[in-house]
Write an enzyme that holds these catalytic residues in place. Structure first.
Site, PDB file in Angstrom:
ATOM      1  N   ARG A  41       0.623  -1.077  -0.106  1.00  0.00           N
ATOM      2  CA  ARG A  41       0.019  -0.131  -0.264  1.00  0.00           C
ATOM      3  C   ARG A  41       0.659   1.504  -0.215  1.00  0.00           C
ATOM      4  O   ARG A  41       0.141   2.270   0.362  1.00  0.00           O
ATOM      5  CB  ARG A  41      -1.111   0.412   1.229  1.00  0.00           C
ATOM      6  CG  ARG A  41      -2.232  -0.963   1.666  1.00  0.00           C
ATOM      7  CD  ARG A  41      -2.832  -0.802   1.964  1.00  0.00           C
ATOM      8  NE  ARG A  41      -4.449  -1.701   1.732  1.00  0.00           N
ATOM      9  CZ  ARG A  41      -4.142  -2.899   2.293  1.00  0.00           C
ATOM     10  NH1 ARG A  41      -3.433  -3.253   3.991  1.00  0.00           N
ATOM     11  NH2 ARG A  41      -5.192  -4.013   2.104  1.00  0.00           N
ATOM     12  N   LYS A  46       4.144  10.552 -11.867  1.00  0.00           N
ATOM     13  CA  LYS A  46       3.070   9.952 -12.868  1.00  0.00           C
ATOM     14  C   LYS A  46       3.593   8.959 -12.620  1.00  0.00           C
ATOM     15  O   LYS A  46       4.865   8.622 -14.082  1.00  0.00           O
ATOM     16  CB  LYS A  46       3.079  10.837 -14.488  1.00  0.00           C
ATOM     17  CG  LYS A  46       2.113  11.739 -14.086  1.00  0.00           C
ATOM     18  CD  LYS A  46       1.792  12.100 -15.698  1.00  0.00           C
ATOM     19  CE  LYS A  46       0.382  13.327 -15.911  1.00  0.00           C
ATOM     20  NZ  LYS A  46       0.896  13.618 -16.973  1.00  0.00           N
ATOM     21  N   GLU A  60      12.417  17.863 -24.767  1.00  0.00           N
ATOM     22  CA  GLU A  60      11.167  18.092 -23.968  1.00  0.00           C
ATOM     23  C   GLU A  60      12.051  19.017 -22.794  1.00  0.00           C
ATOM     24  O   GLU A  60      10.935  19.957 -22.418  1.00  0.00           O
ATOM     25  CB  GLU A  60      11.501  17.121 -22.398  1.00  0.00           C
ATOM     26  CG  GLU A  60      10.310  16.036 -23.035  1.00  0.00           C
ATOM     27  CD  GLU A  60       9.416  15.753 -22.955  1.00  0.00           C
ATOM     28  OE1 GLU A  60       8.084  16.801 -22.581  1.00  0.00           O
ATOM     29  OE2 GLU A  60       8.037  14.786 -23.176  1.00  0.00           O
ATOM     30  N   LYS A 106       8.483  22.783 -15.051  1.00  0.00           N
ATOM     31  CA  LYS A 106       7.776  21.732 -14.970  1.00  0.00           C
ATOM     32  C   LYS A 106       7.025  21.606 -13.462  1.00  0.00           C
ATOM     33  O   LYS A 106       5.768  21.309 -12.886  1.00  0.00           O
ATOM     34  CB  LYS A 106       8.283  20.429 -15.222  1.00  0.00           C
ATOM     35  CG  LYS A 106       6.995  19.581 -14.911  1.00  0.00           C
ATOM     36  CD  LYS A 106       7.932  17.719 -15.574  1.00  0.00           C
ATOM     37  CE  LYS A 106       6.474  16.854 -15.350  1.00  0.00           C
ATOM     38  NZ  LYS A 106       6.474  15.501 -15.870  1.00  0.00           N
ATOM     39  N   GLU A 120      -3.429  16.767 -12.599  1.00  0.00           N
ATOM     40  CA  GLU A 120      -3.026  16.722 -14.106  1.00  0.00           C
ATOM     41  C   GLU A 120      -5.521  17.186 -14.063  1.00  0.00           C
ATOM     42  O   GLU A 120      -5.747  17.249 -15.196  1.00  0.00           O
ATOM     43  CB  GLU A 120      -3.677  15.994 -14.485  1.00  0.00           C
ATOM     44  CG  GLU A 120      -3.390  16.530 -16.451  1.00  0.00           C
ATOM     45  CD  GLU A 120      -2.537  15.325 -17.580  1.00  0.00           C
ATOM     46  OE1 GLU A 120      -1.177  15.673 -17.867  1.00  0.00           O
ATOM     47  OE2 GLU A 120      -2.625  14.134 -17.622  1.00  0.00           O
ATOM     48  N   ARG A 147      -1.807  21.519 -16.228  1.00  0.00           N
ATOM     49  CA  ARG A 147      -1.013  20.250 -16.055  1.00  0.00           C
ATOM     50  C   ARG A 147      -1.342  19.703 -16.683  1.00  0.00           C
ATOM     51  O   ARG A 147       0.178  19.515 -17.608  1.00  0.00           O
ATOM     52  CB  ARG A 147      -0.787  18.902 -14.845  1.00  0.00           C
ATOM     53  CG  ARG A 147       0.159  18.597 -14.726  1.00  0.00           C
ATOM     54  CD  ARG A 147       0.266  17.705 -14.303  1.00  0.00           C
ATOM     55  NE  ARG A 147       1.455  16.399 -14.090  1.00  0.00           N
ATOM     56  CZ  ARG A 147       2.298  15.956 -12.879  1.00  0.00           C
ATOM     57  NH1 ARG A 147       2.222  15.993 -11.566  1.00  0.00           N
ATOM     58  NH2 ARG A 147       2.947  15.044 -13.877  1.00  0.00           N
ATOM     59  N   ASN A 152       1.275  18.553 -21.819  1.00  0.00           N
ATOM     60  CA  ASN A 152       1.577  17.534 -22.912  1.00  0.00           C
ATOM     61  C   ASN A 152       1.232  18.040 -24.384  1.00  0.00           C
ATOM     62  O   ASN A 152       0.896  17.436 -25.654  1.00  0.00           O
ATOM     63  CB  ASN A 152      -0.172  16.976 -22.882  1.00  0.00           C
ATOM     64  CG  ASN A 152       0.245  16.011 -21.858  1.00  0.00           C
ATOM     65  OD1 ASN A 152       0.495  14.830 -21.979  1.00  0.00           O
ATOM     66  ND2 ASN A 152      -1.005  16.774 -20.558  1.00  0.00           N
ATOM     67  N   HIS A 197       1.964  15.706 -27.181  1.00  0.00           N
ATOM     68  CA  HIS A 197       2.199  14.613 -27.003  1.00  0.00           C
ATOM     69  C   HIS A 197       1.214  13.854 -27.432  1.00  0.00           C
ATOM     70  O   HIS A 197       1.469  12.518 -27.254  1.00  0.00           O
ATOM     71  CB  HIS A 197       2.015  14.571 -25.329  1.00  0.00           C
ATOM     72  CG  HIS A 197       3.740  14.641 -24.773  1.00  0.00           C
ATOM     73  ND1 HIS A 197       4.392  15.578 -24.814  1.00  0.00           N
ATOM     74  CD2 HIS A 197       4.137  13.880 -24.546  1.00  0.00           C
ATOM     75  CE1 HIS A 197       5.040  15.582 -24.484  1.00  0.00           C
ATOM     76  NE2 HIS A 197       5.836  14.066 -23.648  1.00  0.00           N
ATOM     77  N   HIS A 254       1.790  10.534 -29.235  1.00  0.00           N
ATOM     78  CA  HIS A 254       1.465   9.211 -28.941  1.00  0.00           C
ATOM     79  C   HIS A 254       0.725   8.703 -29.910  1.00  0.00           C
ATOM     80  O   HIS A 254       0.825   7.303 -30.057  1.00  0.00           O
ATOM     81  CB  HIS A 254       0.666   9.662 -27.266  1.00  0.00           C
ATOM     82  CG  HIS A 254       1.502   9.889 -26.012  1.00  0.00           C
ATOM     83  ND1 HIS A 254       0.675   9.886 -25.007  1.00  0.00           N
ATOM     84  CD2 HIS A 254       2.307   9.495 -25.795  1.00  0.00           C
ATOM     85  CE1 HIS A 254       1.272  10.279 -24.141  1.00  0.00           C
ATOM     86  NE2 HIS A 254       2.867   9.793 -24.475  1.00  0.00           N
ATOM     87  N   HIS A 311      10.848   8.213 -27.874  1.00  0.00           N
ATOM     88  CA  HIS A 311       9.496   9.247 -27.334  1.00  0.00           C
ATOM     89  C   HIS A 311       9.410  10.796 -27.805  1.00  0.00           C
ATOM     90  O   HIS A 311       9.021  10.868 -28.342  1.00  0.00           O
ATOM     91  CB  HIS A 311       9.549   9.211 -26.048  1.00  0.00           C
ATOM     92  CG  HIS A 311       8.655  10.078 -25.358  1.00  0.00           C
ATOM     93  ND1 HIS A 311       7.089   9.230 -25.502  1.00  0.00           N
ATOM     94  CD2 HIS A 311       8.043  11.179 -24.703  1.00  0.00           C
ATOM     95  CE1 HIS A 311       6.311  10.151 -24.881  1.00  0.00           C
ATOM     96  NE2 HIS A 311       7.366  11.088 -24.008  1.00  0.00           N
TER      97      HIS A 311
END
Length: 367
Positions: A124, A146, A188, A228, A238, A242, A246, A249, A253, A266
């Site tokens: 947990r 993330k 980035e 960031k 997000e 936030r 992206n 992205h 993606h 990427h």
């Protein structure tokens, strides 16, 4: 420690620092070791990174009084899977990890995402520490919490927000990176400037080569991380601003999903995605064609691709790419959400893009 730049990520009682620069790992000292009360560090890495960095990193940690117990996984995006997650969780449990112990992620974005997710769900919740070994991971995925894995439905479709306790962006760990990987990480850095820091982009236009050859790398890494960090502190999960991170992205993606795993980097997909976001914004009249051309020229000047064709994959189909974009996690109420721009440093969120117009635009990019 004087050469180490410290970037805070302000999240109240979950705040942490990112240490940037050559020798950051050695400089971390007690700040790092306090997370390992049993004197051992469970460290997750892939077999490729292990061959490059496991021994020297283990020696540095030994000098700080820590014994390393490594957990090795295969390299590549395929490891970010349910099977990969299960393997890491079971390995942590096999080592009888206690909740007082942190776990180290040593590697690129795949290792950071996978380790963070495993730490979040094991017993947990375990703390974890990021030691990114790629420029892409240093300026992006290692910061912000993330974590996740890929599923058959898409990239990062299973995961949780789980912040690290410390990020060590040691420039010495980048020495083994091929030039292509450095350029991928640079995408980035420039993304941060294009979202909300026009003066930073002005500087990158004149100093991009210096970032890539290392002479101006630390400052650029710290600036991108600080940008960031400010957004993450304002919107950790997000729900609002936030999503701006992206930029490029959703396009990127979609491109990644249409090629074999690891066929393109990427950062290369993001670079093309950024160029497409600017081109589509210009197509709609949101920003000037001059700004779009300026961004495309800079990406190419540093050796990044700036169009779909430059990715050298023969079977791109506009309708397939738009269908991929329709599955993006940011979408709401069945409408495609895109991060678009009004100019350099002026990104905004459009939560309801006209899909027919988007398809027309994508057709022009491949005609």
């Amino acid at each position: 420690m004087s050469d180490i730049l410290r970037v805070p990520v302000g999240l109240g009682d979950r705040a942490y620092d990112v240490l940037v620069g050559p020798g950051a790992l050695a400089a971390a000292g007690p700040e790092l070791t306090r997370h390992f009360p049993r004197g051992r560090a469970l460290l997750v890495t892939d077999r490729h990174v292990a061959g490059l960095h496991l021994d020297p990193v283990s020696r540095q940690l030994a000098e700080l009084g820590l014994r390393v117990d490594p957990i090795l996984v295969d390299a590549g995006e395929a490891t970010k899977s349910w099977a990969g997650l299960e393997a890491v969780v079971n390995a942590l449990l096999d080592h009888q990890v206690e909740r007082s112990e942190a776990v180290i992620a040593l590697g690129g974005g795949v290792i950071g995402d996978l380790t963070g997710f495993a730490a979040a769900v094991t017993k947990r919740g375990l703390d974890f520490i990021q030691i990114p070994t790629t420029l892409l991971a240093q300026v992006d995925s290692s910061v912000g919490g993330k974590t996740g894995i890929n599923t058959r439905h898409g990239k990062n479709f299973a995961g949780v927000f789980h912040q690290p306790r410390l990020v060590i962006a040691d420039r010495d760990l980048l020495a083994t990176l091929p030039e292509r990987e450095l350029r991928s990480g640079y995408a980035e850095i420039v993304k941060a400037a294009l979202i909300g820091d026009a003066p930073m982009f002005d500087d990158l236009e004149t100093s991009g080569a210096g970032v890539l050859d290392g002479s101006r790398l630390d400052g650029a890494v710290a600036a991108a991380i600080a940008f960031k960090a400010r957004i993450v502190a304002e919107d950790e999960r997000e729900g609002g601003v936030r999503a701006l991170l992206n930029l490029g992205h959703t396009f990127g993606h979609a491109l990644e999903a249409e090629v074999p795993k690891d066929a393109i980097r990427h950062g290369e997909a993001v670079a093309v995605g950024i160029a497409l976001a600017f081109a589509y914004s210009a197509h709609r009249g949101d920003c000037s064609t001059d700004d779009a051309a300026r961004v495309t020229a800079h990406l190419r000047a540093v050796g990044l691709p700036a169009s779909i064709r430059e990715l050298n994959y023969a079977t791109w189909k506009p309708a397939r790419l738009v269908a991929r974009m329709r599955d993006d996690k940011k979408n709401k109420d069945g409408r495609i959400t895109l991060i678009l721009v009004r100019g350099i440093g002026q990104a905004f969120i459009d939560p309801a893009v006209d899909e027919a117009d988007l398809l027309t635009f994508m057709e022009t990019q491949l005609s």
